[in-house]
Scaffold this motif. Structure first.
Motif, mmCIF file in Angstrom:
data_model
loop_
_atom_site.group_PDB
_atom_site.id
_atom_site.type_symbol
_atom_site.label_atom_id
_atom_site.label_comp_id
_atom_site.label_asym_id
_atom_site.label_seq_id
_atom_site.Cartn_x
_atom_site.Cartn_y
_atom_site.Cartn_z
ATOM 1 N N ALA A 1 0.737 -1.187 -0.122
ATOM 2 C CA ALA A 1 -0.021 -0.216 0.056
ATOM 3 C C ALA A 1 0.917 1.190 -0.142
ATOM 4 O O ALA A 1 0.540 2.271 -0.554
ATOM 5 C CB ALA A 1 -0.993 -0.151 1.023
ATOM 6 N N PRO A 2 2.088 1.280 0.811
ATOM 7 C CA PRO A 2 2.647 2.662 0.699
ATOM 8 C C PRO A 2 3.219 2.977 -0.543
ATOM 9 O O PRO A 2 3.291 4.159 -1.191
ATOM 10 C CB PRO A 2 3.826 2.477 1.845
ATOM 11 C CG PRO A 2 3.193 1.500 2.877
ATOM 12 C CD PRO A 2 2.429 0.353 1.867
ATOM 13 N N ILE A 3 3.689 1.919 -1.302
ATOM 14 C CA ILE A 3 4.346 2.198 -2.620
ATOM 15 C C ILE A 3 3.245 2.626 -3.617
ATOM 16 O O ILE A 3 3.133 3.362 -4.576
ATOM 17 C CB ILE A 3 5.023 0.927 -3.110
ATOM 18 C CG1 ILE A 3 6.323 0.769 -2.253
ATOM 19 C CG2 ILE A 3 5.482 1.056 -4.666
ATOM 20 C CD1 ILE A 3 7.183 -0.638 -2.645
ATOM 21 N N ALA A 4 2.002 1.850 -3.436
ATOM 22 C CA ALA A 4 0.929 2.147 -4.311
ATOM 23 C C ALA A 4 0.442 3.644 -4.118
ATOM 24 O O ALA A 4 0.142 4.388 -5.063
ATOM 25 C CB ALA A 4 -0.336 1.263 -4.019
ATOM 26 N N GLU A 5 0.452 3.940 -3.002
ATOM 27 C CA GLU A 5 0.031 5.334 -2.748
ATOM 28 C C GLU A 5 1.151 6.272 -3.241
ATOM 29 O O GLU A 5 0.712 7.461 -3.638
ATOM 30 C CB GLU A 5 -0.160 5.841 -1.035
ATOM 31 C CG GLU A 5 -1.213 4.805 -0.438
ATOM 32 C CD GLU A 5 -1.187 4.764 0.847
ATOM 33 O OE1 GLU A 5 -0.076 5.252 1.702
ATOM 34 O OE2 GLU A 5 -2.249 3.944 1.615
ATOM 35 N N ALA A 6 2.241 5.985 -3.039
ATOM 36 C CA ALA A 6 3.429 6.858 -3.528
ATOM 37 C C ALA A 6 3.468 7.323 -5.086
ATOM 38 O O ALA A 6 3.438 8.177 -5.471
ATOM 39 C CB ALA A 6 4.651 6.359 -3.017
ATOM 40 N N VAL A 7 2.973 6.020 -5.667
ATOM 41 C CA VAL A 7 2.725 6.018 -7.156
ATOM 42 C C VAL A 7 1.719 7.010 -7.641
ATOM 43 O O VAL A 7 1.802 7.779 -8.458
ATOM 44 C CB VAL A 7 2.392 4.808 -7.725
ATOM 45 C CG1 VAL A 7 2.220 4.623 -9.136
ATOM 46 C CG2 VAL A 7 3.943 3.838 -7.629
ATOM 47 N N ARG A 8 0.637 6.887 -7.147
ATOM 48 C CA ARG A 8 -0.553 7.719 -7.527
ATOM 49 C C ARG A 8 -0.291 9.225 -6.937
ATOM 50 O O ARG A 8 -0.708 9.972 -7.636
ATOM 51 C CB ARG A 8 -1.815 7.196 -6.562
ATOM 52 C CG ARG A 8 -2.350 5.941 -7.408
ATOM 53 C CD ARG A 8 -3.665 5.508 -6.836
ATOM 54 N NE ARG A 8 -3.710 4.953 -5.533
ATOM 55 C CZ ARG A 8 -3.608 3.535 -5.121
ATOM 56 N NH1 ARG A 8 -3.259 2.882 -6.331
ATOM 57 N NH2 ARG A 8 -3.343 3.274 -3.860
ATOM 58 N N GLU B 1 7.990 5.174 4.613
ATOM 59 C CA GLU B 1 8.955 6.337 4.593
ATOM 60 C C GLU B 1 8.596 7.268 3.307
ATOM 61 O O GLU B 1 9.016 8.434 3.371
ATOM 62 C CB GLU B 1 10.306 6.228 4.721
ATOM 63 C CG GLU B 1 10.805 5.383 5.961
ATOM 64 C CD GLU B 1 11.956 5.140 6.124
ATOM 65 O OE1 GLU B 1 13.127 5.995 6.158
ATOM 66 O OE2 GLU B 1 12.511 3.836 6.288
ATOM 67 N N LEU B 2 8.038 6.588 2.274
ATOM 68 C CA LEU B 2 7.906 7.624 0.997
ATOM 69 C C LEU B 2 6.943 8.677 1.072
ATOM 70 O O LEU B 2 6.883 9.566 0.532
ATOM 71 C CB LEU B 2 7.356 6.461 0.036
ATOM 72 C CG LEU B 2 8.280 5.510 -0.925
ATOM 73 C CD1 LEU B 2 7.503 4.699 -1.426
ATOM 74 C CD2 LEU B 2 8.931 6.522 -1.901
ATOM 75 N N ALA B 3 6.001 8.483 2.210
ATOM 76 C CA ALA B 3 5.284 9.513 2.469
ATOM 77 C C ALA B 3 5.889 10.895 2.943
ATOM 78 O O ALA B 3 5.263 11.967 2.914
ATOM 79 C CB ALA B 3 4.187 9.258 3.455
#
Length: 301
Positions: free
Chosen positions: A51-58, A106-108
């Motif tokens: 989910a964190p990667i998916a959110e960062a992509v969008r 941490e991408l957030a």
């Protein structure tokens, strides 16, 4: 020149004979590369896990940053840690930052607004080495996996950790595709010999005109003008040519600068008939230069 087998549905592709001039994606200037070994969905914006990667992509797409999922060629490590690169490829001041994340959440903390504007977000350490992306996105286009995966393994055997497999970079019909960051130079329709030569040139601060698609982030006529002036003047330094303006529609008039001189170029666009063979219905555009004239300063006043 090495010849490759064509795709079953596109009989003439991957032969080194199709025009790929001025075909780099025109919108990508800011980049976010996130390590994710897969599986990759057809469109990365449809990724749901992690989910964190998916959110960062969008979030990156919404901010005007081009996201790419990346992974190591061949045997892949599990994640975390997650390697992340942020970069900017437009103009003379190009850069990359890199960081390994113990937790993709941490991408957030990445300032995507700064990244989109070309400002270093300070999310990672400056990266002085190139990042080489080979599209292997088989779910998006089978040719990218079939031609890209072997090419990525070949380049990794020569250039090691510089090389990553990546998701769709634009222009599946030009597979195998290579993107050289931070300058975002696109090469297409590559076999091992052409790709190796392109990377060696880039490591020397140069471009190689053979199979060069163009530089991302520039309109196609600008890419064409740069290409033709490089060929005309035999200028291969990465920053050796600057296109100052392109006006009109085909024929376009471009003004470009190289080695302290200015030039006017007249460029026309055209459509290639049956570029992939008679069974392919897709028509591809290309460009031709009609005239290159040396200008002096007085002529521009």
């Amino acid at each position: 020149m090495t010849r490759r087998n064509s795709c079953d549905h596109c009989p003439g592709s991957h032969s080194g004979e199709r025009p790929c001039l001025a075909s780099a994606t025109a919108k990508a200037r800011s980049w976010l590369l996130i390590e994710h070994p897969g599986p990759w969905p057809v469109r990365i914006e449809d990724l749901t896990d992690p989910a964190p990667i998916a959110e960062a992509v969008r979030a990156a797409r919404a901010a005007g940053v081009r996201p790419q999922l990346i992974r190591r060629p061949g045997r892949r490590r599990g994640v975390p840690p997650v390697q992340v690169y942020a970069g900017y490829s437009s103009g003379d001041e190009v850069w990359l930052e890199g960081r390994e994340l113990a937790d993709p959440a941490e991408l957030a903390g990445l300032d995507l607004r700064a990244l989109a504007a070309g400002r270093r977000p300070g999310f990672g350490e400056p990266v002085g080495e190139p990042v080489l992306l080979v599209c292997t996105h088989g779910k998006r286009n089978a040719c990218c996996a079939r031609t890209g995966a072997p090419l990525a393994r070949h380049l990794a055997s020569r250039f090691g950790a510089f090389v990553w497999e990546t998701t769709h970079v634009g222009g599946d019909r030009y597979a195998a595709n290579l993107v050289c960051l931070p300058h975002a130079l696109y090469y297409g329709d590559l076999g091992p010999e052409e790709a190796t030569a392109a990377v060696e040139a880039y490591l020397n601060g140069e471009v190689r005109l053979e199979r060069l698609r163009g530089r991302a982030g520039q309109p196609e006529p600008v890419q064409a003008a740069e290409h033709f002036l490089r060929a005309h003047c035999s200028i291969f330094d990465v920053d050796g040519v600057t296109v100052e303006s392109v006006t009109g529609t085909s024929p376009y008039e471009a003004v470009a600068r190289a080695r302290g001189n200015r030039y006017r170029l007249i460029i026309e666009s055209a459509v290639q008939a049956d570029p992939c063979g008679s069974e392919c219905s897709e028509k591809l555009g290309t460009y031709f230069v009609r005239d290159i004239t040396l200008l002096n300063t007085a002529a521009l006043v």
